[in-house]
Write an enzyme that holds these catalytic residues in place. Structure first.
Site, PDB file in Angstrom:
ATOM      1  N   ASP A  54     -21.941 -18.962   4.354  1.00 46.52           N
ATOM      2  CA  ASP A  54     -22.794 -19.871   5.127  1.00 46.52           C
ATOM      3  C   ASP A  54     -21.988 -21.089   5.559  1.00 46.52           C
ATOM      4  OD1 ASP A  54     -25.754 -20.788   5.764  1.00 46.52           O
ATOM      5  OD2 ASP A  54     -24.725 -22.523   4.906  1.00 46.52           O
ATOM      6  N   TYR A  59     -20.126 -28.687   9.499  1.00 47.10           N
ATOM      7  CA  TYR A  59     -19.347 -28.759   8.254  1.00 47.10           C
ATOM      8  C   TYR A  59     -17.854 -28.947   8.534  1.00 47.10           C
ATOM      9  CZ  TYR A  59     -23.621 -26.823   6.140  1.00 47.10           C
ATOM     10  OH  TYR A  59     -24.920 -26.586   5.746  1.00 47.10           O
ATOM     11  N   LYS A  88     -24.317 -22.563  12.429  1.00 46.67           N
ATOM     12  CA  LYS A  88     -25.526 -23.271  12.854  1.00 46.67           C
ATOM     13  C   LYS A  88     -25.290 -24.156  14.081  1.00 46.67           C
ATOM     14  CE  LYS A  88     -26.662 -23.540   7.930  1.00 46.67           C
ATOM     15  NZ  LYS A  88     -25.477 -23.884   7.168  1.00 46.67           N
ATOM     16  N   HIS A 121     -29.851 -25.801  13.155  1.00 45.68           N
ATOM     17  CA  HIS A 121     -29.582 -26.486  11.882  1.00 45.68           C
ATOM     18  C   HIS A 121     -30.724 -27.410  11.455  1.00 45.68           C
ATOM     19  CE1 HIS A 121     -25.963 -27.971   9.306  1.00 45.68           C
ATOM     20  NE2 HIS A 121     -27.064 -27.988   8.607  1.00 45.68           N
TER      21      HIS A 121
HETATM   22  N1  LIG Z   1     -29.243 -26.114   6.374  1.00 43.21           N
HETATM   23  C1  LIG Z   1     -28.998 -27.284   5.839  1.00 43.21           C
HETATM   24  O1  LIG Z   1     -29.412 -28.340   6.340  1.00 43.21           O
HETATM   25  C2  LIG Z   1     -28.200 -27.338   4.566  1.00 43.21           C
HETATM   26  C3  LIG Z   1     -28.190 -28.527   3.819  1.00 43.21           C
HETATM   27  C4  LIG Z   1     -27.462 -28.533   2.627  1.00 43.21           C
HETATM   28  C5  LIG Z   1     -26.788 -27.398   2.211  1.00 43.21           C
HETATM   29  N2  LIG Z   1     -26.784 -26.262   2.979  1.00 43.21           N
HETATM   30  C6  LIG Z   1     -26.021 -25.051   2.582  1.00 43.21           C
HETATM   31  O2  LIG Z   1     -26.348 -24.719   1.232  1.00 43.21           O
HETATM   32  C7  LIG Z   1     -25.151 -24.714   0.446  1.00 43.21           C
HETATM   33  C8  LIG Z   1     -25.448 -25.088  -0.995  1.00 43.21           C
HETATM   34  O3  LIG Z   1     -26.062 -26.348  -1.107  1.00 43.21           O
HETATM   35  P1  LIG Z   1     -25.303 -27.623  -1.727  1.00 43.21           P
HETATM   36  O4  LIG Z   1     -23.865 -27.525  -1.458  1.00 43.21           O
HETATM   37  O5  LIG Z   1     -26.061 -28.797  -1.243  1.00 43.21           O
HETATM   38  O6  LIG Z   1     -25.621 -27.579  -3.279  1.00 43.21           O
HETATM   39  P2  LIG Z   1     -25.582 -26.547  -4.503  1.00 43.21           P
HETATM   40  O7  LIG Z   1     -25.039 -25.248  -4.097  1.00 43.21           O
HETATM   41  O8  LIG Z   1     -26.939 -26.612  -5.118  1.00 43.21           O
HETATM   42  O9  LIG Z   1     -24.596 -27.291  -5.483  1.00 43.21           O
HETATM   43  C9  LIG Z   1     -23.223 -27.389  -5.220  1.00 43.21           C
HETATM   44  C10 LIG Z   1     -22.589 -28.214  -6.327  1.00 43.21           C
HETATM   45  O10 LIG Z   1     -22.740 -27.540  -7.585  1.00 43.21           O
HETATM   46  C11 LIG Z   1     -21.471 -27.369  -8.202  1.00 43.21           C
HETATM   47  N3  LIG Z   1     -21.486 -26.016  -8.810  1.00 43.21           N
HETATM   48  C12 LIG Z   1     -21.459 -24.820  -8.163  1.00 43.21           C
HETATM   49  N4  LIG Z   1     -21.527 -23.814  -9.047  1.00 43.21           N
HETATM   50  C13 LIG Z   1     -21.594 -24.373 -10.272  1.00 43.21           C
HETATM   51  C14 LIG Z   1     -21.663 -23.837 -11.578  1.00 43.21           C
HETATM   52  N5  LIG Z   1     -21.691 -22.520 -11.792  1.00 43.21           N
HETATM   53  N6  LIG Z   1     -21.703 -24.713 -12.631  1.00 43.21           N
HETATM   54  C15 LIG Z   1     -21.675 -26.053 -12.428  1.00 43.21           C
HETATM   55  N7  LIG Z   1     -21.609 -26.622 -11.201  1.00 43.21           N
HETATM   56  C16 LIG Z   1     -21.565 -25.786 -10.130  1.00 43.21           C
HETATM   57  C17 LIG Z   1     -20.451 -27.475  -7.099  1.00 43.21           C
HETATM   58  O11 LIG Z   1     -19.239 -28.026  -7.580  1.00 43.21           O
HETATM   59  P3  LIG Z   1     -17.830 -27.191  -7.495  1.00 43.21           P
HETATM   60  O12 LIG Z   1     -17.564 -26.928  -6.047  1.00 43.21           O
HETATM   61  O13 LIG Z   1     -16.853 -28.160  -8.102  1.00 43.21           O
HETATM   62  O14 LIG Z   1     -18.027 -25.953  -8.309  1.00 43.21           O
HETATM   63  C18 LIG Z   1     -21.122 -28.453  -6.143  1.00 43.21           C
HETATM   64  O15 LIG Z   1     -20.870 -29.792  -6.543  1.00 43.21           O
HETATM   65  C19 LIG Z   1     -24.258 -25.700   1.189  1.00 43.21           C
HETATM   66  O16 LIG Z   1     -22.927 -25.641   0.761  1.00 43.21           O
HETATM   67  C20 LIG Z   1     -24.502 -25.278   2.609  1.00 43.21           C
HETATM   68  O17 LIG Z   1     -23.809 -24.094   2.915  1.00 43.21           O
HETATM   69  C21 LIG Z   1     -27.500 -26.217   4.136  1.00 43.21           C
END
Ligand SMILES: NC(=O)c1ccc[n+]([C@@H]2O[C@H](COP(=O)([O-])OP(=O)(O)OC[C@H]3O[C@@H](n4cnc5c(N)ncnc54)[C@H](OP(=O)(O)O)[C@@H]3O)[C@@H](O)[C@H]2O)c1
Length: 343
Positions: A54, A59, A88, A121
């Site tokens: 994704d 990004y 997106k 997006h």
């Molecule tokens: N459509 C939208 O508007 C929108 C908005 C936000 C996000 N997104 C998408 O959704 C994805 C995920 O959301 P997010 O990045 O906000 O948050 P998330 O996936 O809930 O959390 C990511 C964080 O968790 C840590 N992490 C990952 N796996 C872990 C594990 N097994 N144990 C402990 N910590 C862990 C990562 O650190 P490390 O990298 O150091 O492991 C990072 O700091 C985004 O990357 C993006 O692709 C879309």
């Protein structure tokens, strides 16, 4: 070179889309991942069996993702048809006349002829600055809001499917009313609505509406996006209201359930969602955690554990990504969220 796990057992855990294509239940999130880190993260994910990535124009990492994908495809390690790549349409391109232009920019950066899923997006649009990459701002730092015509933009999105530039189209951050308006005017139904969804924000009403419309949900920030609040506070000087809820990954209930299954809290949080048929896209750049996040198909939470995790829902108070760090966004007529009194 032999293909590594072309549509391996994990990738077959998928949701059937209306187009007939399958969308893997697990994808790699890439928001906030810098160019230097992303190639290694994509390698680690593909090694671990992920086939769904994704990303987004916003990004700013599509080029590096494209390099990694090319190495895998051209090296014969996986076929293009084995991959499910999402990108997106940015807020600065959220108008009918710009849809194709931004999709083509993303395809060129990703070095692909088509993406598997192109999402709008955000339901609101900003006027771009002269570079076309960033939003224009007023003197007081607020963003220049643009009219956003969902029906016109959606028709243009449908055209991209007809032209073969994307296999599926969908939306992100749409509320129920915006989704219903799009569906009522659609020739091609949205393949998914990608929204913030985790144990603290379980989106029960939106999920019920999506189920009624036959639209699968993709959960972003499925681990509760640890660090996101601090990031927004530091980058945009945006102050969140006080929130004393513990980091989801450290929550005592999640820890107890993880211990009972000899799994990690991240695995339990992801399982709680995929066990309900929700697509998850956790972000990590750490190869060990990327692999860990994929090891969620070999255990089952009990009905009681599912109920306990569902009980962590804080409703709107649990929302982290409200976009209000972009000054003035809540004045856009299509701003999708209800504003908390405390926010
Ligand atoms: N459509 C939208 O508007 C929108 C908005 C936000 C996000 N997104 C998408 O959704 C994805 C995920 O959301 P997010 O990045 O906000 O948050 P998330 O996936 O809930 O959390 C990511 C964080 O968790 C840590 N992490 C990952 N796996 C872990 C594990 N097994 N144990 C402990 N910590 C862990 C990562 O650190 P490390 O990298 O150091 O492991 C990072 O700091 C985004 O990357 C993006 O692709 C879309």
């Amino acid at each position: 070179m032999a293909r590594v796990g072309s549509i391996g057992s994990m990738a077959t855990k998928s949701v059937l889309l209306k187009s007939g294509q399958r969308m893997p239940l697990l994808g790699l999130g890439t928001w906030q991942v810098r160019h230097e880190e992303i190639e290694q993260a994509v390698d680690a994910a593909l090694e671990a069996g992920y086939r769904h990535i994704d990303t987004a124009f916003n990004y700013n990492n599509e080029e590096a993702i494209g390099r990694a994908l090319r190495r895998w495809i051209d090296g014969g390690r996986c076929g293009r048809e084995d991959l499910f790549i999402t990108t997106k349409l940015p807020h600065v391109g959220n108008r009918a006349s710009d849809v194709e232009k931004y999709l083509k920019k993303s395809l060129s950066r990703l070095r692909l002829d088509y993406v598997d899923l192109y999402l709008i997006h955000m339901p609101f649009g900003f006027v771009p600055d002269s570079s076309g990459e960033n939003p224009a701002k007023h003197d007081d730092g607020s963003y220049v809001l643009d009219d956003t015509d969902h029906v016109a933009v959606w028709k243009e999105m449908e055209k991209q499917v007809d032209e073969g530039l994307t296999r599926n189209i969908g939306v992100s951050n749409y509320n129920i009313e915006q989704l219903e308006r799009t569906v009522a005017n659609a020739r091609i139904l949205p393949a998914t609505n990608q929204v913030e969804l985790h144990a603290y924000l379980q989106q029960t009403k939106l999920r019920a509406s999506c189920a009624k419309l036959g639209i699968p949900i993709t959960a972003y920030s499925p681990l509760g996006s640890p660090g996101a609040r601090i990031h927004f506070e530091q980058k945009y000087n945006y102050q969140y209201p006080d929130n004393t809820a513990p980091d989801l990954l450290q929550h005592p209930l999640v820890k107890d359930i993880a211990n009972a299954h000899q799994k990690t809290t991240a695995q339990v949080l992801l399982k709680h969602l995929i066990q309900q048929g929700i697509i998850v896209i956790p972000k990590s750049t750490n190869p060990k955690r990327i692999k860990e996040n994929a090891e969620i198909f070999d255990f089952q939470l009990t009905p009681d554990q599912m109920m306990q995790l569902s009980g962590l829902d804080l409703g709107e108070e649990g929302r982290i990504i409200n976009f209000r760090f972009w000054k003035g966004v809540e004045k856009h007529p299509e701003y999708p969220f209800t504003i908390q009194k405390s926010a």
